[in-house]
Every structure is written in structure tokens, then in C-alpha cells.
Design an enzyme around this catalytic site. Structure first.
Site, PDB file in Angstrom:
ATOM      1  N   GLY A   1       1.842  51.069  21.675  1.00  0.00           N
ATOM      2  CA  GLY A   1       1.937  52.518  21.558  1.00  0.00           C
ATOM      3  C   GLY A   1       1.929  52.937  20.098  1.00  0.00           C
ATOM      4  O   GLY A   1       2.703  52.416  19.298  1.00  0.00           O
TER       5      GLY A   1
ATOM      6  N   THR B   1       2.910  56.031  13.177  1.00  0.00           N
ATOM      7  CA  THR B   1       4.012  55.142  13.543  1.00  0.00           C
ATOM      8  C   THR B   1       3.582  54.249  14.695  1.00  0.00           C
ATOM      9  O   THR B   1       2.634  54.550  15.418  1.00  0.00           O
ATOM     10  CB  THR B   1       5.269  55.925  13.984  1.00  0.00           C
ATOM     11  OG1 THR B   1       5.018  56.548  15.246  1.00  0.00           O
ATOM     12  CG2 THR B   1       5.683  56.959  12.953  1.00  0.00           C
ATOM     13  N   CYS B   2       4.324  53.177  14.866  1.00  0.00           N
ATOM     14  CA  CYS B   2       4.111  52.301  16.022  1.00  0.00           C
ATOM     15  C   CYS B   2       5.210  52.602  17.041  1.00  0.00           C
ATOM     16  O   CYS B   2       5.891  51.710  17.530  1.00  0.00           O
ATOM     17  CB  CYS B   2       4.085  50.839  15.620  1.00  0.00           C
ATOM     18  SG  CYS B   2       5.550  50.313  14.723  1.00  0.00           S
ATOM     19  N   SER B   3       5.349  53.874  17.319  1.00  0.00           N
ATOM     20  CA  SER B   3       6.382  54.360  18.229  1.00  0.00           C
ATOM     21  C   SER B   3       5.776  55.414  19.147  1.00  0.00           C
ATOM     22  O   SER B   3       4.846  56.114  18.767  1.00  0.00           O
ATOM     23  CB  SER B   3       7.521  54.987  17.423  1.00  0.00           C
ATOM     24  OG  SER B   3       8.398  55.712  18.250  1.00  0.00           O
TER      25      SER B   3
END
Length: 82
Positions: A72, A21-23
Site C-alpha cells: 500500500g 508514504t508506504c502507508s
């Protein structure tokens, strides 16, 4: 959660699933993976091939904007056994 479960359902033994994920939120990353592994005992985490400074104690990859100079991200590698 549905995405990881659907992808896992078509993976044969020995196959690897990359969840990314881009989290940086634990609820979208570690918690999803922990819940998945609790329900699917035929999967195990595999230590990813990544620079040591990016690999967490939980054998995931995590990047932080302030530390790594990029967005992140979270990455985990899961392998199906049996």
C-alpha cells in the site's frame, strides 16, 4: 508533517513536491496534505501522471495490496505558485 514543511520551504515557485508514504492510513497521508495545504496557500495539488485506476478522487495516487498486487502506497504531487 515536519518533513513536508521543511521540503516546501526550499522549493521555488513552479517547483513540484512529491509527498509519498508506504502507508494507507489517512492520518499519515490525506490529513497531512490537507493540513499542509490549509497552512500553505501557495501550494496546489497537481493531478499525477499515473494509471487512472490508481488516481483517487482527491487527485492522489493510492495502491492497495489486495487490488494492485503490491504494498500500500500513497503519493501526491504539490506545486508551488506565486
Amino acid at each position: 508533517r515536519l518533513m513536508i514543511s521543511n521540503a516546501a520551504s526550499v522549493l521555488r515557485p513552479g517547483g513540484r513536491l512529491i509527498y509519498s508514504t508506504c502507508s494507507v492510513e489517512r492520518e499519515e497521508n490525506e490529513q497531512v496534505v490537507d493540513d499542509f495545504l490549509a497552512a500553505r496557500s501557495e501550494f496546489l495539488k497537481v493531478t499525477p501522471s499515473a494509471p487512472d485506476q490508481l488516481v483517487t478522487n482527491e487527485r492522489c495516487v493510492r495502491t492497495w495490496p489486495h487490488r494492485d498486487g503490491c504494498d500500500g502506497f500513497f503519493v501526491v504531487c504539490l506545486e508551488r505558485h506565486g
